[in-house]
Design a protein around this motif. Structure first.
Motif, PDB file in Angstrom:
ATOM      1  N   ALA A 196       0.846  -1.194   0.000  1.00  0.00           N
ATOM      2  CA  ALA A 196       0.000   0.000   0.000  1.00  0.00           C
ATOM      3  C   ALA A 196       0.879   1.240   0.000  1.00  0.00           C
ATOM      4  CB  ALA A 196      -0.914   0.005   1.219  1.00  0.00           C
ATOM      5  N   ASP A 197       0.544   2.177  -0.850  1.00  0.00           N
ATOM      6  CA  ASP A 197       1.214   3.476  -0.876  1.00  0.00           C
ATOM      7  C   ASP A 197       0.203   4.475  -0.326  1.00  0.00           C
ATOM      8  OD1 ASP A 197       2.597   5.800  -1.354  1.00  0.00           O
ATOM      9  OD2 ASP A 197       2.796   5.508  -3.514  1.00  0.00           O
ATOM     10  N   LEU A 198       0.328   4.787   0.946  1.00  0.00           N
ATOM     11  CA  LEU A 198      -0.603   5.692   1.612  1.00  0.00           C
ATOM     12  C   LEU A 198      -0.135   7.122   1.402  1.00  0.00           C
ATOM     13  CD1 LEU A 198      -1.038   3.714   4.930  1.00  0.00           C
ATOM     14  CD2 LEU A 198      -2.379   3.544   2.824  1.00  0.00           C
ATOM     15  N   GLY A 199      -1.008   7.952   0.860  1.00  0.00           N
ATOM     16  CA  GLY A 199      -0.618   9.306   0.499  1.00  0.00           C
ATOM     17  C   GLY A 199       0.160   9.277  -0.800  1.00  0.00           C
ATOM     18  N   CYS A 200      -0.382   8.595  -1.789  1.00  0.00           N
ATOM     19  CA  CYS A 200       0.334   8.332  -3.041  1.00  0.00           C
ATOM     20  C   CYS A 200       0.519   9.559  -3.927  1.00  0.00           C
ATOM     21  CB  CYS A 200      -0.368   7.234  -3.823  1.00  0.00           C
ATOM     22  SG  CYS A 200      -1.938   7.725  -4.560  1.00  0.00           S
ATOM     23  N   SER A 201      -0.169  10.639  -3.634  1.00  0.00           N
ATOM     24  CA  SER A 201      -0.114  11.847  -4.455  1.00  0.00           C
ATOM     25  C   SER A 201      -0.479  11.482  -5.897  1.00  0.00           C
ATOM     26  CB  SER A 201       1.245  12.522  -4.343  1.00  0.00           C
ATOM     27  OG  SER A 201       1.241  13.763  -5.024  1.00  0.00           O
ATOM     28  N   VAL A 202       0.368  11.835  -6.864  1.00  0.00           N
ATOM     29  CA  VAL A 202       0.051  11.569  -8.270  1.00  0.00           C
ATOM     30  C   VAL A 202       0.593  10.227  -8.744  1.00  0.00           C
ATOM     31  CG1 VAL A 202      -0.233  13.987  -8.878  1.00  0.00           C
ATOM     32  CG2 VAL A 202       2.015  12.938  -9.077  1.00  0.00           C
ATOM     33  N   GLY A 203       1.129   9.416  -7.801  1.00  0.00           N
ATOM     34  CA  GLY A 203       1.402   8.012  -8.067  1.00  0.00           C
ATOM     35  C   GLY A 203       2.813   7.580  -8.408  1.00  0.00           C
ATOM     36  N   MET A 204       3.779   8.446  -8.343  1.00  0.00           N
ATOM     37  CA  MET A 204       5.118   8.070  -8.819  1.00  0.00           C
ATOM     38  C   MET A 204       5.714   6.876  -8.073  1.00  0.00           C
ATOM     39  SD  MET A 204       5.101   9.999 -11.220  1.00  0.00           S
ATOM     40  CE  MET A 204       4.630  11.573 -11.862  1.00  0.00           C
ATOM     41  N   GLN A 205       5.634   6.847  -6.740  1.00  0.00           N
ATOM     42  CA  GLN A 205       6.156   5.700  -5.997  1.00  0.00           C
ATOM     43  C   GLN A 205       5.294   4.463  -6.259  1.00  0.00           C
ATOM     44  OE1 GLN A 205       9.109   5.408  -3.710  1.00  0.00           O
ATOM     45  NE2 GLN A 205       8.532   3.412  -4.517  1.00  0.00           N
ATOM     46  N   ALA A 206       3.989   4.634  -6.325  1.00  0.00           N
ATOM     47  CA  ALA A 206       3.088   3.508  -6.590  1.00  0.00           C
ATOM     48  C   ALA A 206       3.405   2.852  -7.933  1.00  0.00           C
ATOM     49  CB  ALA A 206       1.633   3.973  -6.558  1.00  0.00           C
ATOM     50  N   PHE A 207       3.774   3.655  -8.934  1.00  0.00           N
ATOM     51  CA  PHE A 207       4.095   3.097 -10.249  1.00  0.00           C
ATOM     52  C   PHE A 207       5.365   2.254 -10.187  1.00  0.00           C
ATOM     53  CE2 PHE A 207       2.006   7.219 -11.813  1.00  0.00           C
ATOM     54  CZ  PHE A 207       0.743   6.699 -11.597  1.00  0.00           C
ATOM     55  N   ALA A 208       6.308   2.682  -9.390  1.00  0.00           N
ATOM     56  CA  ALA A 208       7.526   1.880  -9.210  1.00  0.00           C
ATOM     57  C   ALA A 208       7.186   0.574  -8.498  1.00  0.00           C
ATOM     58  CB  ALA A 208       8.570   2.675  -8.433  1.00  0.00           C
ATOM     59  N   PHE A 209       6.333   0.651  -7.482  1.00  0.00           N
ATOM     60  CA  PHE A 209       5.907  -0.567  -6.787  1.00  0.00           C
ATOM     61  C   PHE A 209       5.201  -1.528  -7.748  1.00  0.00           C
ATOM     62  CE2 PHE A 209       5.536   1.873  -2.537  1.00  0.00           C
ATOM     63  CZ  PHE A 209       6.806   1.468  -2.133  1.00  0.00           C
ATOM     64  N   ALA A 210       4.447  -0.984  -8.691  1.00  0.00           N
ATOM     65  CA  ALA A 210       3.700  -1.826  -9.633  1.00  0.00           C
ATOM     66  C   ALA A 210       4.621  -2.692 -10.490  1.00  0.00           C
ATOM     67  CB  ALA A 210       2.812  -0.955 -10.522  1.00  0.00           C
ATOM     68  N   LYS A 211       5.872  -2.281 -10.630  1.00  0.00           N
ATOM     69  CA  LYS A 211       6.842  -3.071 -11.402  1.00  0.00           C
ATOM     70  C   LYS A 211       7.336  -4.282 -10.627  1.00  0.00           C
ATOM     71  CE  LYS A 211       8.702   1.071 -13.583  1.00  0.00           C
ATOM     72  NZ  LYS A 211       9.905   1.940 -13.599  1.00  0.00           N
ATOM     73  N   THR A 212       7.308  -4.206  -9.279  1.00  0.00           N
ATOM     74  CA  THR A 212       7.899  -5.284  -8.474  1.00  0.00           C
ATOM     75  C   THR A 212       6.900  -6.034  -7.604  1.00  0.00           C
ATOM     76  OG1 THR A 212       8.445  -3.777  -6.655  1.00  0.00           O
ATOM     77  CG2 THR A 212      10.127  -4.082  -8.370  1.00  0.00           C
ATOM     78  N   CYS A 213       5.693  -5.521  -7.497  1.00  0.00           N
ATOM     79  CA  CYS A 213       4.669  -6.149  -6.655  1.00  0.00           C
ATOM     80  C   CYS A 213       3.476  -6.561  -7.513  1.00  0.00           C
ATOM     81  CB  CYS A 213       4.205  -5.177  -5.564  1.00  0.00           C
ATOM     82  SG  CYS A 213       5.539  -4.585  -4.498  1.00  0.00           S
TER      83      CYS A 213
END
Length: 137
Positions: free
Chosen positions: A93-110
């Motif tokens: 979970a990316d809490l406080g994801c804003s516009v998603g930059m960290q979440a997109f990186a997580f999507a590559k590995t999770c």
């Protein structure tokens, strides 16, 4: 709260951003650019175009949606990729994801990423950015 995507078709938004970019590059006054944009959300269009000029410094694609503040607080791509590799797992979970930059990186590995954001505009930008990047997990 309505977002820019609720008020205008995406194509019109993209055309306005594309038109504002060269004017910003040429050093046109903000007021002149806003007159040329002729949209209710002209200020937001201007801010997106301005932020896209700066996006390369953080390693981001310049066709994503974010404003200058979103970009300023976004995790640089190299850092996001490093964290994603270190935190590789099935679900994150990316809490406080804003516009998603960290979440997109997580999507590559999770396998599954839950991107949570309280600000409706930022969440809508993250959703649009995920579509642009072809991310659906």
């Amino acid at each position: 709260m309505a977002t820019i995507f609720d008020m205008h078709p995406k194509q019109k938004i993209d055309e306005a951003i594309a038109a504002a970019g060269p004017m910003i590059e040429e050093g046109a006054e903000k007021a002149h650019i806003l007159e040329q944009i002729e949209m209710k959300q002209g200020e937001e269009i201007y801010n997106i175009a301005l932020a896209r000029r700066k996006a390369k410094s953080k390693g981001f694609s310049s066709d994503l949606y974010f404003n200058v503040d979103d970009l300023r607080f976004a995790t640089p791509k190299i850092v996001a990729d490093y964290r994603a590799e270190r935190l590789k797992c099935d679900t994150i979970a990316d809490l406080g994801c804003s516009v998603g930059m960290q979440a997109f990186a997580f999507a590559k590995t999770c396998k599954k990423v839950f991107a949570v954001e309280i600000d409706e505009r930022k969440l809508r930008y993250a959703t649009e950015n995920a579509k642009i990047l072809g991310i659906n997990n």
